[in-house]
Design a protein around this motif. Structure first.
Motif, PDB file in Angstrom:
ATOM      1  N   ASP A   1      13.403   9.477  -1.894  1.00 11.46           N
ATOM      2  CA  ASP A   1      12.963   8.574  -2.783  1.00 11.46           C
ATOM      3  C   ASP A   1      12.263   7.323  -2.065  1.00 11.46           C
ATOM      4  N   LEU A   2      11.110   7.307  -2.503  1.00  6.39           N
ATOM      5  CA  LEU A   2      10.027   6.387  -1.902  1.00  6.39           C
ATOM      6  C   LEU A   2      10.495   4.850  -2.592  1.00  6.39           C
ATOM      7  N   GLN A   3      11.076   4.883  -3.847  1.00 10.53           N
ATOM      8  CA  GLN A   3      11.457   3.586  -4.421  1.00 10.53           C
ATOM      9  C   GLN A   3      12.286   2.661  -3.588  1.00 10.53           C
TER      10      GLN A   3
ATOM     11  N   ASN B   1       9.749  -1.235 -10.748  1.00 12.75           N
ATOM     12  CA  ASN B   1       9.304   0.038 -10.128  1.00 12.75           C
ATOM     13  C   ASN B   1       7.713   0.120 -10.524  1.00 12.75           C
ATOM     14  N   LEU B   2       7.293  -0.055 -11.597  1.00 10.66           N
ATOM     15  CA  LEU B   2       5.941   0.186 -12.129  1.00 10.66           C
ATOM     16  C   LEU B   2       5.002  -0.478 -10.994  1.00 10.66           C
TER      17      LEU B   2
ATOM     18  N   VAL C   1       1.439   0.336  -4.260  1.00 10.95           N
ATOM     19  CA  VAL C   1       1.229   1.673  -3.400  1.00 10.95           C
ATOM     20  C   VAL C   1      -0.210   2.223  -3.751  1.00 10.95           C
ATOM     21  N   GLU C   2      -0.318   2.591  -4.831  1.00 15.73           N
ATOM     22  CA  GLU C   2      -1.492   3.188  -5.172  1.00 15.73           C
ATOM     23  C   GLU C   2      -2.491   2.435  -4.568  1.00 15.73           C
TER      24      GLU C   2
ATOM     25  N   LEU D   1       5.683  -1.846  -8.257  1.00 18.07           N
ATOM     26  CA  LEU D   1       5.823  -1.267  -6.518  1.00 18.07           C
ATOM     27  C   LEU D   1       4.631   0.215  -6.872  1.00 18.07           C
ATOM     28  N   ASP D   2       4.726   0.903  -7.719  1.00 22.29           N
ATOM     29  CA  ASP D   2       3.809   1.995  -7.684  1.00 22.29           C
ATOM     30  C   ASP D   2       2.278   1.709  -7.862  1.00 22.29           C
ATOM     31  N   GLU D   3       1.981   0.379  -8.498  1.00 22.46           N
ATOM     32  CA  GLU D   3       0.675   0.167  -8.528  1.00 22.46           C
ATOM     33  C   GLU D   3       0.258  -0.423  -7.279  1.00 22.46           C
TER      34      GLU D   3
ATOM     35  N   LEU E   1      10.655   1.348  -0.562  1.00 24.67           N
ATOM     36  CA  LEU E   1      10.039   0.154  -1.056  1.00 24.67           C
ATOM     37  C   LEU E   1      10.846  -0.982  -1.144  1.00 24.67           C
TER      38      LEU E   1
END
Length: 342
Positions: free
Chosen positions: A183-185, A153-154, A160-161, A156-158, A188
């Motif tokens: 829930d964006l996760q 999940n971390l 997207v950022e 995935l966030d990276e 993704l």
């Protein structure tokens, strides 16, 4: 010992010589049947290192291993009569004797000392072990490690950022415009699970064509199909008349909904409001214009431009499918653009 039907079925399912599909409610004894099956294999002389048990979760693997070792350890301490009774309760079909007692009492040590240990593991760890044995064939780095959910999940966030922080218009901007989920996760993860659908990008023209829209069809095209220059004036006249009616009447309620149209002209953003007033939601003709039924007969008689309003109603009806198709096309294009970069 008289056994119940359920116990007999458990014994039957635990028979190591049969291929068994077991389905039962929680707490009904599925794990016991599996541990019974392993115990009977061991009693039949199968080497512990040749038995493989796969579960879905680490908790299930740990529970099964604990139960099995607890039983085998208990057998080392039981007296002969009690131990024979327990072996018989497993459903062993041969006559039990001293050799079976001796074998049962050594199973705990054999299981503990088995090369590589007794293999009760998750599907994931089993697959990882196979990959580590054959990294070249699997085309993976032999030093790979499994990613856990938090790390994934971390990551995935990276990603997207990184996309959102790119120069100029970002593909994430399109997703942010249309995404309405909580829930964006999950969104993704869904893209990752369906990644094979995004191997090739159909392009805007391909998406528009698949949805029956001309290439380049946009809001201006839709507005041209649905509206005439004086339509807003007719809506204002209709709105003013409806607001004079009884507050409990359907005409008045329709007037309230039309208040959401700001003007000074009609735009495609007003179409959902117009559809909610002018088109049937249910009944024999869902999606069709309420010609002759809206507004009420008395109100229609009071409205000088009723013919123009009904003509607008028909254009709204005709444009509804194009509006919905254009919405889907834009969402699809945003999804393809983002998924390809993601």
């Amino acid at each position: 010992m008289k056994l119940s039907d359920a116990s007999l079925r458990q014994i039957e399912a635990a028979h190591p010589g049969r291929s068994t599909w077991l389905a039962a409610n929680a707490g009904s004894g599925k794990t016991r049947v599996l541990t019974d099956r392993v115990a009977r294999l061991l009693l039949d002389g199968v080497m512990p290192q040749n038995i493989l048990c796969l579960t879905y979760t680490k908790a299930a693997a740990s529970e099964m291993q604990n139960r099995l070792f607890k039983r085998l350890g208990r057998w080392t301490m039981l007296d002969d009569v009690t131990l024979l009774d327990e072996l018989a309760a497993l459903g062993v079909e041969r006559d039990l004797g001293p050799d079976d007692i001796d074998r049962a009492r050594t199973l705990f040590a054999r299981a503990v000392e088995a090369p590589g240990g007794l293999k009760i593991q998750t599907i994931h760890s089993f697959c990882a072990a196979i990959l580590r044995r054959f990294p070249l064939e699997a085309r993976v780095n032999p030093q790979f490690v499994e990613i856990d959910e938090r790390a994934q999940n971390l990551l995935l966030d990276e990603v997207v950022e990184a996309i959102a922080d790119g120069q100029g218009q970002s593909s994430f901007d399109g997703i942010a415009e249309h995404f309405t989920g909580p829930d964006l996760q999950k969104f993704l993860h869904a893209i990752l699970n369906l990644d094979h659908h995004f191997d090739s990008h159909p392009g805007a023209d391909g998406i528009w064509k698949a949805l029956g829209l001309p290439a380049g069809y946009d809001d201006a095209s839709l507005a041209q199909e649905c509206f005439l220059p004086d339509d807003f004036q007719h809506i204002e006249e209709l709105k003013a008349l409806l607001m004079t009616k009884d507050e409990n009447s359907n005409d008045f309620k329709a007037g309230l909904r039309l208040q959401a149209i700001p003007g000074p002209e009609l735009t495609t953003a007003d179409l959902p409001t117009l559809e909610s007033v002018f088109l049937n939601k249910t009944g024999k003709a869902p999606g069709l214009a309420k010609i002759g039924s809206f507004p009420t007969k008395a109100t229609r008689a009071e409205l000088p431009g009723m013919a123009q309003v009904e003509a607008l109603m028909l254009r709204v009806e005709a444009g509804r499918q194009s509006r919905l198709s254009l919405k889907v096309a834009r969402r699809s294009l945003a999804l393809y653009d983002f998924a390809a970069e993601f």
